[in-house]
Scaffold this motif. Structure first.
Motif, PDB file in Angstrom:
ATOM      1  N   LYS A 266       0.783  -1.251  -0.042  1.00  0.00           N
ATOM      2  CA  LYS A 266       0.075   0.152  -0.152  1.00  0.00           C
ATOM      3  C   LYS A 266       0.822   1.312   0.063  1.00  0.00           C
ATOM      4  O   LYS A 266       2.191   1.231   0.546  1.00  0.00           O
ATOM      5  CB  LYS A 266      -1.028  -0.033   1.301  1.00  0.00           C
ATOM      6  N   THR A 267       0.257   2.241  -0.608  1.00  0.00           N
ATOM      7  CA  THR A 267       0.891   3.429  -0.596  1.00  0.00           C
ATOM      8  C   THR A 267       0.650   4.553   0.505  1.00  0.00           C
ATOM      9  O   THR A 267      -0.693   4.403   0.766  1.00  0.00           O
ATOM     10  CB  THR A 267       0.586   4.235  -2.051  1.00  0.00           C
ATOM     11  N   ILE A 268       1.527   5.084   1.387  1.00  0.00           N
ATOM     12  CA  ILE A 268       1.193   6.115   2.069  1.00  0.00           C
ATOM     13  C   ILE A 268       1.821   7.299   1.618  1.00  0.00           C
ATOM     14  O   ILE A 268       3.036   7.559   1.516  1.00  0.00           O
ATOM     15  CB  ILE A 268       1.885   5.603   3.387  1.00  0.00           C
ATOM     16  N   ALA A 269       0.608   8.270   1.652  1.00  0.00           N
ATOM     17  CA  ALA A 269       1.310   9.803   1.127  1.00  0.00           C
ATOM     18  C   ALA A 269       1.780  10.477   2.435  1.00  0.00           C
ATOM     19  O   ALA A 269       1.138  10.368   3.396  1.00  0.00           O
ATOM     20  CB  ALA A 269       0.000  10.454   0.714  1.00  0.00           C
ATOM     21  N   LEU A 270       2.969  10.895   2.277  1.00  0.00           N
ATOM     22  CA  LEU A 270       3.501  11.747   3.324  1.00  0.00           C
ATOM     23  C   LEU A 270       3.468  13.178   3.004  1.00  0.00           C
ATOM     24  O   LEU A 270       3.366  14.141   3.901  1.00  0.00           O
ATOM     25  CB  LEU A 270       4.851  11.437   3.530  1.00  0.00           C
ATOM     26  N   HIS A 271       3.927  13.691   1.828  1.00  0.00           N
ATOM     27  CA  HIS A 271       4.176  14.917   1.322  1.00  0.00           C
ATOM     28  C   HIS A 271       4.578  15.885   2.438  1.00  0.00           C
ATOM     29  O   HIS A 271       4.151  16.954   2.891  1.00  0.00           O
ATOM     30  CB  HIS A 271       2.703  15.556   1.083  1.00  0.00           C
ATOM     31  N   GLN A 272       5.872  15.427   3.030  1.00  0.00           N
ATOM     32  CA  GLN A 272       6.495  16.545   3.945  1.00  0.00           C
ATOM     33  C   GLN A 272       7.750  16.818   3.618  1.00  0.00           C
ATOM     34  O   GLN A 272       8.597  16.134   2.957  1.00  0.00           O
ATOM     35  CB  GLN A 272       6.471  15.862   5.500  1.00  0.00           C
ATOM     36  N   SER A 273       8.197  18.168   3.868  1.00  0.00           N
ATOM     37  CA  SER A 273       9.525  18.757   3.665  1.00  0.00           C
ATOM     38  C   SER A 273      10.576  17.945   4.430  1.00  0.00           C
ATOM     39  O   SER A 273      10.350  17.886   5.714  1.00  0.00           O
ATOM     40  CB  SER A 273       9.745  20.220   3.989  1.00  0.00           C
ATOM     41  N   LEU A 274      11.637  17.335   3.668  1.00  0.00           N
ATOM     42  CA  LEU A 274      12.747  16.927   4.563  1.00  0.00           C
ATOM     43  C   LEU A 274      13.631  17.976   5.430  1.00  0.00           C
ATOM     44  O   LEU A 274      14.084  17.626   6.234  1.00  0.00           O
ATOM     45  CB  LEU A 274      13.698  16.186   3.509  1.00  0.00           C
ATOM     46  N   MET A 275      13.243  19.182   5.237  1.00  0.00           N
ATOM     47  CA  MET A 275      13.946  20.462   5.835  1.00  0.00           C
ATOM     48  C   MET A 275      13.003  20.643   6.848  1.00  0.00           C
ATOM     49  O   MET A 275      13.181  21.874   7.633  1.00  0.00           O
ATOM     50  CB  MET A 275      14.271  21.378   5.074  1.00  0.00           C
TER      51      MET A 275
ATOM     52  N   THR B  98      17.154  11.332   7.318  1.00  0.00           N
ATOM     53  CA  THR B  98      15.838  12.000   7.564  1.00  0.00           C
ATOM     54  C   THR B  98      14.735  11.006   6.547  1.00  0.00           C
ATOM     55  O   THR B  98      13.580  10.753   7.115  1.00  0.00           O
ATOM     56  CB  THR B  98      15.710  13.164   7.112  1.00  0.00           C
TER      57      THR B  98
ATOM     58  N   MET C 160      12.718  19.676  -1.091  1.00  0.00           N
ATOM     59  CA  MET C 160      13.286  18.642  -0.813  1.00  0.00           C
ATOM     60  C   MET C 160      12.141  17.771   0.141  1.00  0.00           C
ATOM     61  O   MET C 160      12.050  18.133   1.189  1.00  0.00           O
ATOM     62  CB  MET C 160      14.297  18.724   0.490  1.00  0.00           C
ATOM     63  N   ASP C 161      11.220  17.316  -0.688  1.00  0.00           N
ATOM     64  CA  ASP C 161       9.992  16.633  -0.162  1.00  0.00           C
ATOM     65  C   ASP C 161      10.030  15.067   0.009  1.00  0.00           C
ATOM     66  O   ASP C 161      10.413  14.556  -1.155  1.00  0.00           O
ATOM     67  CB  ASP C 161       8.884  17.038  -0.869  1.00  0.00           C
ATOM     68  N   LEU C 162       9.625  14.642   1.041  1.00  0.00           N
ATOM     69  CA  LEU C 162       9.200  12.999   0.911  1.00  0.00           C
ATOM     70  C   LEU C 162       7.676  12.874   0.461  1.00  0.00           C
ATOM     71  O   LEU C 162       6.873  13.375   1.065  1.00  0.00           O
ATOM     72  CB  LEU C 162       9.519  12.386   2.409  1.00  0.00           C
ATOM     73  N   VAL C 163       7.587  12.420  -0.561  1.00  0.00           N
ATOM     74  CA  VAL C 163       6.006  12.550  -1.154  1.00  0.00           C
ATOM     75  C   VAL C 163       5.360  11.242  -0.608  1.00  0.00           C
ATOM     76  O   VAL C 163       4.214  11.617  -0.140  1.00  0.00           O
ATOM     77  CB  VAL C 163       6.356  12.609  -2.824  1.00  0.00           C
ATOM     78  N   SER C 164       5.671  10.267  -0.795  1.00  0.00           N
ATOM     79  CA  SER C 164       5.121   8.906  -0.414  1.00  0.00           C
ATOM     80  C   SER C 164       5.847   7.773  -0.464  1.00  0.00           C
ATOM     81  O   SER C 164       7.097   7.665  -0.673  1.00  0.00           O
ATOM     82  CB  SER C 164       3.744   8.659  -1.510  1.00  0.00           C
ATOM     83  N   ILE C 165       5.382   6.859   0.275  1.00  0.00           N
ATOM     84  CA  ILE C 165       6.331   5.382   0.458  1.00  0.00           C
ATOM     85  C   ILE C 165       5.263   4.345   0.151  1.00  0.00           C
ATOM     86  O   ILE C 165       4.058   4.486   0.082  1.00  0.00           O
ATOM     87  CB  ILE C 165       6.771   5.088   1.802  1.00  0.00           C
ATOM     88  N   GLU C 166       5.673   3.204  -0.505  1.00  0.00           N
ATOM     89  CA  GLU C 166       5.038   1.944  -0.604  1.00  0.00           C
ATOM     90  C   GLU C 166       5.555   0.960   0.274  1.00  0.00           C
ATOM     91  O   GLU C 166       6.817   0.680   0.548  1.00  0.00           O
ATOM     92  CB  GLU C 166       4.998   1.489  -2.029  1.00  0.00           C
ATOM     93  N   VAL C 167       4.438   0.557   1.103  1.00  0.00           N
ATOM     94  CA  VAL C 167       4.952  -0.567   2.129  1.00  0.00           C
ATOM     95  C   VAL C 167       4.271  -1.926   1.952  1.00  0.00           C
ATOM     96  O   VAL C 167       3.174  -1.929   1.194  1.00  0.00           O
ATOM     97  CB  VAL C 167       4.765  -0.070   3.493  1.00  0.00           C
TER      98      VAL C 167
END
Lengths: 257, 113
Positions: free
Chosen positions: A34-43, B9, B105-112
């Motif tokens: 499954k895909t988990i949307a995060l959309h967060q800045s690494l900074m 991160t 510099m964004d973490l968009v999504s992950i697949e698990v």
């Protein structure tokens, strides 16, 4: 290819089908990907701390500058010269980052201002968290202008907001004319670019027109200053720039030095 | 040079999210990196692989989407996509000092799974 086990069945595939190949692992069909949307800045963490620093500076009426450059461009020399020239006008302090040694902090203290050394070890830039701790060390000393001297590096410091009001890139004629073209990220959002060591321009064959054209293209919103921290040439314009942005404290008149 | 910090991160955030969703492993990590971020793709991949190794994100695929530089021209009132060092409005020729994109510099999504 099947996302689940890497077999050659097209995905998504209907379950309950016959498998004609061996599996080296348990085949639990409830375990879908499954895909988990995060959309967060690494900074995000740094940016949050930087905003706290910005609030601290604003609340105390401190003009904070983040000075970045390659190693040896003359950040410390520029700050030293500024501390000496403006000591009767402003209360100034410095935070200085280096991989090792506190040589720069010693120089800045000798020039008459409190200097907090941040020794970063292997870290090639200052971040908002390190600055926050340095501010604790600075204590309640009243400050009008705070110079934050970053680690000498034209790449990484560009990503780390420290909460400063002005970002200043220091470069020098001995580095040639094309630094802005090679390191666009750090120049792009500079509020000021200081070209140092102009007393050596002739000796190193510095192509001034080319250099200024490159700077204007790479740092479109920056004020440009051509100076020599050693001879003092051009520093008046730099001091005027600081006066323009420094907090005014009419309630606290100072005696002329 | 700071790609290792960024990769740390990425991996930590991905592992935390996977754990929160009760997943055993991270298969894909998608990030969005701006052309003005100063991040070198190869260095980030190398750092990511090294840091993910031995964790539930070990061997995960890192997908990097680039974000172009975007400038705003105040005379024309438009935003335009461009490249580092080229901040000139294609319509009026003015140089824009107002960069609104490209430092992501964004973490968009992950697949698990």
């Amino acid at each position: 290819m099947c996302d689940h086990c890497g077999c050659s069945t097209p995905a998504p595939h209907a379950h309950g089908h016959a498998h004609d190949h061996d599996h080296s692992h348990a085949h639990d069909h409830d375990e879908e990907r499954k895909t988990i949307a995060l959309h967060q800045s690494l900074m995000a963490k740094n940016d949050r701390l930087a905003e706290q620093n910005r609030g601290f500076f604003k609340g105390r009426g401190i003009l904070a500058l983040n000075l970045v450059s390659s190693p040896g461009s003359g950040k410390t020399a520029l700050i030293e010269a500024t501390l000496r020239a403006l000591k009767d006008e402003f209360r100034m302090a410095t935070i200085v980052g280096d991989l090792a040694t506190d040589n720069d902090a010693r120089r800045l203290r000798a020039a008459g201002a409190p200097a907090i050394q941040i020794t970063t070890g292997a870290v090639c830039h200052l971040d908002a968290h390190m600055v926050q701790h340095a501010l604790e060390d600075l204590g309640d000393a009243p400050v009008d202008i705070l110079f934050i001297e970053n680690v000498g590096n034209l790449v990484c410091p560009s990503s780390f907001d420290l909460g400063e009001r002005l970002r200043v890139v220091v470069t020098s004629v001995t580095e040639g004319e094309d630094k802005p073209l090679k390191y666009p990220a750090i120049f792009q959002n500079a509020d000021a670019v200081v070209v140092n060591k102009i007393d050596l321009a002739d000796a190193v064959g510095f192509a001034r027109e080319t250099a200024l054209a490159n700077l204007k293209a790479a740092a479109p919103r920056a004020r440009l200053f051509e100076i020599s921290a050693r001879t003092g040439a051009g520093l008046d314009a730099w001091h005027a720039f600081l006066r323009e942005h420094a907090p005014r404290r009419p309630a606290q008149p100072r005696e002329a030095g | 040079m700071h790609e290792f910090g960024i990769a740390e991160t990425i991996v930590q955030t991905a592992l935390d999210a996977a754990r929160a969703h009760g997943a055993a492993r991270v298969d894909v990590v998608r990030v969005r990196i701006g052309d003005l971020s100063g991040v070198v793709e190869e260095a980030l991949r190398f750092a990511f692989e090294s840091i993910a190794d031995g964790t539930p994100a070990g061997g995960a695929r890192l997908e990097i989407e680039r974000a172009p530089v975007r400038c705003y021209c105040s005379s024309c009132g438009v935003e335009f996509a461009t490249a580092p060092l080229d901040y000139q409005c294609p319509a009026c020729g003015a140089i824009s000092g107002d960069v609104r994109g490209g430092r992501e510099m964004d973490l968009v999504s992950i697949e698990v799974s």
